[in-house]
Design a protein around this motif. Structure first.
Motif, PDB file in Angstrom:
ATOM      1  N   GLU A 189       5.955   4.625  -5.474  1.00 43.49           N
ATOM      2  CA  GLU A 189       6.717   4.764  -4.237  1.00 43.49           C
ATOM      3  C   GLU A 189       8.172   5.138  -4.521  1.00 43.49           C
ATOM      4  O   GLU A 189       8.769   5.957  -3.806  1.00 43.49           O
ATOM      5  CB  GLU A 189       6.649   3.468  -3.432  1.00 43.49           C
ATOM      6  N   ARG A 197       1.450   4.779   4.081  1.00 43.28           N
ATOM      7  CA  ARG A 197       2.261   5.132   2.919  1.00 43.28           C
ATOM      8  C   ARG A 197       3.594   5.741   3.354  1.00 43.28           C
ATOM      9  O   ARG A 197       4.649   5.370   2.828  1.00 43.28           O
ATOM     10  CB  ARG A 197       1.511   6.110   2.017  1.00 43.28           C
ATOM     11  N   ARG A 240       5.954   3.141   4.576  1.00 42.34           N
ATOM     12  CA  ARG A 240       6.570   2.376   3.484  1.00 42.34           C
ATOM     13  C   ARG A 240       7.698   3.186   2.834  1.00 42.34           C
ATOM     14  O   ARG A 240       8.741   2.646   2.475  1.00 42.34           O
ATOM     15  CB  ARG A 240       5.519   1.976   2.444  1.00 42.34           C
TER      16      ARG A 240
END
Length: 596
Positions: free
Chosen positions: A182, A112, A115
Motif C-alpha cells: 500500500e 483497496r 485504503r
C-alpha cells in the motif's frame, strides 16, 4: 464510478435543506407561501429571477433557464459529477450511502482504493502539522514567508513538509496498519536498489497535496529547499491513483469560483496558485510546470467554458500556450492569454504590484488568436519577401481557423499593417478553412453564460399545461393520460417531461438518474411555475383545451403544406374545441371571481 441505491439518493434528497444550500451562494427572500427569490448565482442580473421552492426542494432561474434539485445545484456550483454531488451532500447532511450489489472483485478494488485514499489523507495531514510544529521545518516556513504567502492560505491548501529522516513516514504508516504494498501504491515509499528495503520517497521537501475535484489526495508535488538537492521538483510516481498528465494543482479549491465566474485561470507553479487565491482570485489552478495534456484540458473544460492562460513570458511559457491551443482544438472553449512581463510570474507580480494590478491584467486578457498573431509578427523577419511569406504561412494556421467575425477582421488589419500588404490580400491568403473554425483555438467566444432562447408559442403552451398538471395533481393525472405525447408536444424535452410526470406528478424529480440533467432542470422549472399559477380544475381544463387547439392548428397547417386542401374535418374539430375553450375560460374566470 460508485453506484448507489435509489433509496440512498432519496434519503439524501429528503435530508437536504435546499434553502441552506443555496443561501451560501445568493441571498434569498420570501416571495410567496412556498417560494423564495434571489439574484441568480449563474448569471449576472439586477432583478431577481432565481426562485427556490423549499418544500419541493427545487430551484429555477426564469432569466437564464438553469434549474434542478440539490444534486444539480451542487454539480453546477462545485464542478462535480452526480456521484460526487451525492457523496458531498450525504457527508454534509449525515446520510449513510448504500451501494448497489457489487461482485467480490469490484468490492475488493473499491476497498483497496479507499485504503489508499485514507493513507494519503493521513499523510497530507501529518506533513501539514510537521510544517507548522517542527523546528526542522523552519527553513520551509521562512521560504514560504519570503514568497509573501500567509499561513491562512497555506493551511487551506494543506501545504506541508516532509521530514529529512529516511524512513519517518514509512515507519509511521506501518505502525498505523498499512502494508508495504500500500505504501508503494500510494507513492510514499520506494525500494532501495542496494538493500531491497523500502524508504520514504519524500524527504526534506515542501509538500503540496495533489487532489481530485472532490478534494481527495491522489499524490504530492514536492519542492527541494537546498540548491544541491535534486531534482528541484519531485512528484508522486505514476500509480493506481496518481496520473501526472491529469492533475491540475488547486482544482478542488478553484472549482466553485470557476463555476460562478465561468472562467478558470491557469498558471504554472504551486506558489502562483497560492498567491492568486490569497489575493482573492480563487478560480486559479496550476499546470505544475508541465505541457498541457488532453486530460488536463478535459479537467479545465469541466471547471469552466473560458480558460485564461497566465503563464510565464519566457520561451517555455510561450510554447506552453501554443501547446494549450493545439490541445484545445475542436473543443468549444474560449481560450484567452494574459500578457505578463518577462522574468516575472504571477506570484512576483502580486508581491510587487498588489492584487488589484493582477486582477487588471486578467481582465485585460486577449483572445488566443490575437496573442498568436502578435507572436508571429513579433518574431518574423519582415524586411524581405521571404520573411513575410513565412509569416503569412504561419498566420494562415491562426486566421484560417477563425470564422468571419469582428475579431478576424481586426487581426487581418493588424497583420496587413505590419506586413505592408493590402487587407484583401492577407484575408484571401489566410481564408477560413471549410470547417469554419468551430471550436478551434481562438474561435469566437461561446454564447454568454445566462443566455436563453425564448420559447415559441407551442412550447409555452406545453409547459403551462404540464405546470398546471403538477399544480392540480388529481385532475392532472387524468389530463396526462388523455394526451398523445407525440401529437400534443412539439419538443422532445416536453415529451420526456410529460412521460415522466405520468408516474411522478406529486414528486416531479423522483427516480431521475445521473444522466438526466436536462430533464431535471425542466421539471424544476415546471414545479416552480406550478406554485405561481391558479391551482384549480377549471384552469387546468383551459390549458388542456389550449394544448388540443395547438395540435389542431399544426395538423391543419401540415395537411395544407403537403398539398391536401380537404381539411374540413380538422377545421370542424377546431371550431368545436374553440367553443369549448371559450366556455372553459368563462368558467375559470367565474370561479376565480367567486373565490376572491
Amino acid at each position: 464510478m460508485a453506484r448507489y441505491s435509489l433509496d440512498s439518493r432519496d434519503r439524501v434528497r429528503d435530508a437536504v435543506d435546499l434553502v441552506d444550500l443555496v443561501s451560501a451562494r445568493t441571498e434569498l427572500r420570501r416571495a410567496g407561501a412556498n417560494t423564495l427569490k434571489g439574484l441568480c448565482p449563474f448569471h449576472e442580473e439586477r432583478t431577481p429571477s432565481f426562485q427556490v421552492d423549499p418544500v419541493k426542494k427545487l430551484y429555477h432561474c426564469f432569466g437564464c433557464g438553469v434549474g434542478g434539485d440539490a444534486f444539480g445545484f451542487v454539480m453546477a456550483t462545485e464542478g462535480l459529477d452526480f456521484p460526487g454531488a451525492l457523496e458531498l451532500l450525504a457527508d454534509r447532511y449525515g446520510v449513510a450511502l448504500e451501494r448497489e450489489d457489487e461482485d467480490p472483485a469490484s468490492a475488493a478494488r473499491r476497498e483497496r482504493r479507499e485504503r489508499l485514499y485514507a493513507l494519503l489523507a493521513r499523510s497530507a495531514d501529518y506533513y501539514a502539522r510537521f510544517l507548522w510544529e517542527s523546528s526542522e521545518a523552519a527553513r520551509a516556513r521562512d521560504y514560504l514567508a519570503s514568497r509573501g504567502l500567509e499561513e491562512r492560505v497555506l493551511r487551506d491548501f494543506r501545504v506541508g513538509y516532509a521530514p529529512s529522516a529516511w524512513d519517518h513516514m514509512y515507519l509511521r504508516s506501518r505502525r498505523a496498519g498499512f502494508g508495504d504494498d500500500e505504501l508503494r501504491a500510494a507513492g510514499l515509499a520506494q525500494r532501495s536498489v542496494k538493500t531491497g528495503g523500502l524508504y520514504d520517497r519524500f524527504r526534506e521537501r515542501l509538500m503540496f497535496p495533489l487532489c481530485d475535484l472532490r478534494g481527495r489526495v491522489l499524490g504530492f508535488g514536492a519542492r527541494a529547499l537546498r540548491d544541491n538537492q535534486q531534482p528541484k521538483y519531485l512528484n508522486t510516481a505514476e500509480g493506481e491513483l496518481y496520473h501526472k498528465g491529469r492533475q491540475l494543482f488547486g482544482a478542488d479549491r478553484a472549482r466553485a469560483a470557476a463555476a460562478r465566474d465561468g472562467g478558470v485561470v491557469v498558471v504554472e507553479g504551486y506558489t502562483d496558485v497560492l498567491a492568486l487565491h490569497q489575493a482573492g482570485i480563487e478560480n486559479a489552478v496550476g499546470l505544475m510546470g508541465t505541457a498541457m495534456t488532453e486530460d488536463q484540458l478535459a479537467e479545465l473544460a469541466r471547471l469552466a467554458p473560458r480558460v485564461v492562460l497566465a503563464l510565464d513570458a519566457d520561451a517555455s511559457g510561450q510554447q506552453a500556450m501554443v501547446r494549450a491551443a493545439t490541445v484545445a482544438g475542436g473543443r468549444s472553449l474560449e481560450l484567452r492569454v494574459v500578457e505578463l512581463p518577462a522574468e516575472e510570474d504571477p506570484a512576483d507580480l502580486i508581491a510587487a504590484e498588489g492584487p488589484g494590478a493582477m486582477r487588471g491584467r486578467l481582465e485585460a486578457s486577449i483572445p488566443f488568436a490575437r496573442f498568436r498573431v502578435e507572436r508571429v509578427l513579433g518574431g518574423a523577419d519582415l524586411a524581405g519577401g521571404d520573411g513575410r511569406d513565412r509569416a503569412l504561412e504561419q498566420l494562415r494556421e491562426v486566421l484560417g481557423n477563425l470564422p468571419a467575425s469582428a475579431l478576424r477582421e481586426e487581426l487581418v488589419r493588424l497583420a496587413a499593417g505590419r506586413l505592408g500588404l493590402s487587407e484583401a490580400l492577407v484575408a484571401s491568403l489566410a481564408a477560413p478553412s471549410p470547417a469554419g473554425g468551430g471550436g478551434r483555438p481562438g474561435a469566437a467566444a461561446p454564447a454568454p453564460r445566462g443566455g436563453r432562447m425564448p420559447l415559441d408559442r407551442w412550447e409555452e403552451t406545453e409547459r403551462t399545461f404540464l405546470a398546471m398538471c403538477i399544480a392540480v395533481p388529481e385532475a392532472g393525472r387524468d389530463a396526462l393520460r388523455r394526451v398523445d405525447l407525440e401529437r400534443h408536444f412539439t419538443s422532445q424535452p416536453a415529451q420526456a417531461a410529460a412521460a415522466h410526470l405520468r408516474d411522478h406528478l406529486t414528486d416531479p424529480l423522483a427516480a431521475l438518474g445521473p444522466g438526466d440533467g436536462g430533464l431535471r432542470a425542466l421539471l424544476a422549472e415546471l414545479a416552480l411555475r406550478a406554485v405561481q399559477q391558479p391551482a384549480d380544475r377549471a384552469t387546468l381544463e383551459v390549458q388542456t383545451l389550449q394544448l388540443e387547439a395547438s395540435r389542431l392548428e399544426r395538423e391543419i397547417a401540415r395537411a395544407r403544406a403537403e398539398g391536401s386542401f380537404d381539411v374540413s374535418d380538422l377545421a370542424a374539430e377546431r371550431i368545436h374545441v374553440k367553443a369549448r375553450l371559450d366556455s372553459a375560460m368563462d368558467r375559470a374566470m367565474e370561479e376565480r371571481s367567486a373565490g376572491s
